[in-house]
Design a protein around this motif. Structure first.
Motif, PDB file in Angstrom:
ATOM      1  N   GLU A 108      39.206  52.295  30.078  1.00 48.92           N
ATOM      2  CA  GLU A 108      38.752  51.076  29.401  1.00 48.92           C
ATOM      3  C   GLU A 108      38.219  50.038  30.385  1.00 48.92           C
ATOM      4  O   GLU A 108      37.230  49.359  30.103  1.00 48.92           O
ATOM      5  CB  GLU A 108      39.920  50.481  28.603  1.00 48.92           C
ATOM      6  N   ILE A 109      38.814  49.965  31.545  1.00 47.29           N
ATOM      7  CA  ILE A 109      38.405  48.945  32.515  1.00 47.29           C
ATOM      8  C   ILE A 109      36.983  49.197  33.035  1.00 47.29           C
ATOM      9  O   ILE A 109      36.302  48.281  33.471  1.00 47.29           O
ATOM     10  CB  ILE A 109      39.412  48.859  33.681  1.00 47.29           C
ATOM     11  N   VAL A 115      34.549  44.958  38.744  1.00 49.16           N
ATOM     12  CA  VAL A 115      35.438  45.383  37.669  1.00 49.16           C
ATOM     13  C   VAL A 115      36.762  44.617  37.737  1.00 49.16           C
ATOM     14  O   VAL A 115      37.291  44.187  36.717  1.00 49.16           O
ATOM     15  CB  VAL A 115      35.696  46.909  37.761  1.00 49.16           C
ATOM     16  N   TYR A 116      37.273  44.447  38.931  1.00 49.04           N
ATOM     17  CA  TYR A 116      38.562  43.776  39.112  1.00 49.04           C
ATOM     18  C   TYR A 116      38.347  42.336  39.567  1.00 49.04           C
ATOM     19  O   TYR A 116      37.451  42.047  40.362  1.00 49.04           O
ATOM     20  CB  TYR A 116      39.412  44.523  40.148  1.00 49.04           C
ATOM     21  N   GLU A 117      39.186  41.443  39.102  1.00 47.39           N
ATOM     22  CA  GLU A 117      39.048  40.018  39.439  1.00 47.39           C
ATOM     23  C   GLU A 117      39.246  39.746  40.916  1.00 47.39           C
ATOM     24  O   GLU A 117      38.591  38.883  41.488  1.00 47.39           O
ATOM     25  CB  GLU A 117      40.054  39.198  38.631  1.00 47.39           C
ATOM     26  N   ASP A 118      40.144  40.485  41.561  1.00 47.44           N
ATOM     27  CA  ASP A 118      40.423  40.236  42.973  1.00 47.44           C
ATOM     28  C   ASP A 118      39.536  41.058  43.906  1.00 47.44           C
ATOM     29  O   ASP A 118      39.741  41.088  45.108  1.00 47.44           O
ATOM     30  CB  ASP A 118      41.901  40.500  43.284  1.00 47.44           C
TER      31      ASP A 118
END
Length: 141
Positions: A64-65, A113-116
């Motif tokens: 999903e990510i 994709v990832y905030e960090d």
């Protein structure tokens, strides 16, 4: 074709046949038989088995990510283009790729994709007519 068939075929016109027992066991033990040519029947059988296996594969369900990034990439590409992905790295090849990407039909910086995730991921898109530029870009990576 097995090793025995290969050797028989190779030496069928020669009068003196070699003693190849040691060679045979070494050849088979190392798995070299799989590199010999297949006859037509074996080739056809292998092709049918491969097609059957491909048909039984399940469709890959992406996590999903990754949905957003897959959607973003699919919106910017088409079938008549060469697409290259590259990420920021403080190296000569990155800076060369960055300069060569200026010749591309289009460049797009992808969202992370990832905030960090602080990486800078870029897509360079070359049209089919830009095959020389795309080849140069490919070899620069």
């Amino acid at each position: 074709m097995s090793f025995d068939d290969y050797v028989k075929n190779f030496y069928k016109n020669r009068k003196k046949k070699p003693n190849y027992d040691n060679l045979r066991s070494e050849f088979i033990d190392k798995g070299y038989e799989k590199f010999l040519w297949l006859n037509q029947r074996e080739e056809d059988s292998s092709a049918r088995n491969t097609k059957r296996k491909i048909r039984t594969l399940k469709k890959f369900d992406k996590p999903e990510i990754l949905t957003s990034i897959v959607k973003e990439i699919s919106e910017i590409i088409s079938n008549d283009e060469f697409i290259f992905f590259f990420s920021y790295a403080p190296t000569k090849s990155y800076y060369l790729a960055k300069e060569l990407a200026k010749r591309a039909h289009r460049t797009v910086v992808l969202s992370n994709v990832y905030e960090d995730d602080s990486s800078i991921n870029t897509v360079a898109i070359f049209k089919r007519e830009q095959v020389i530029e795309a080849n140069l870009f490919f070899h620069s990576l």
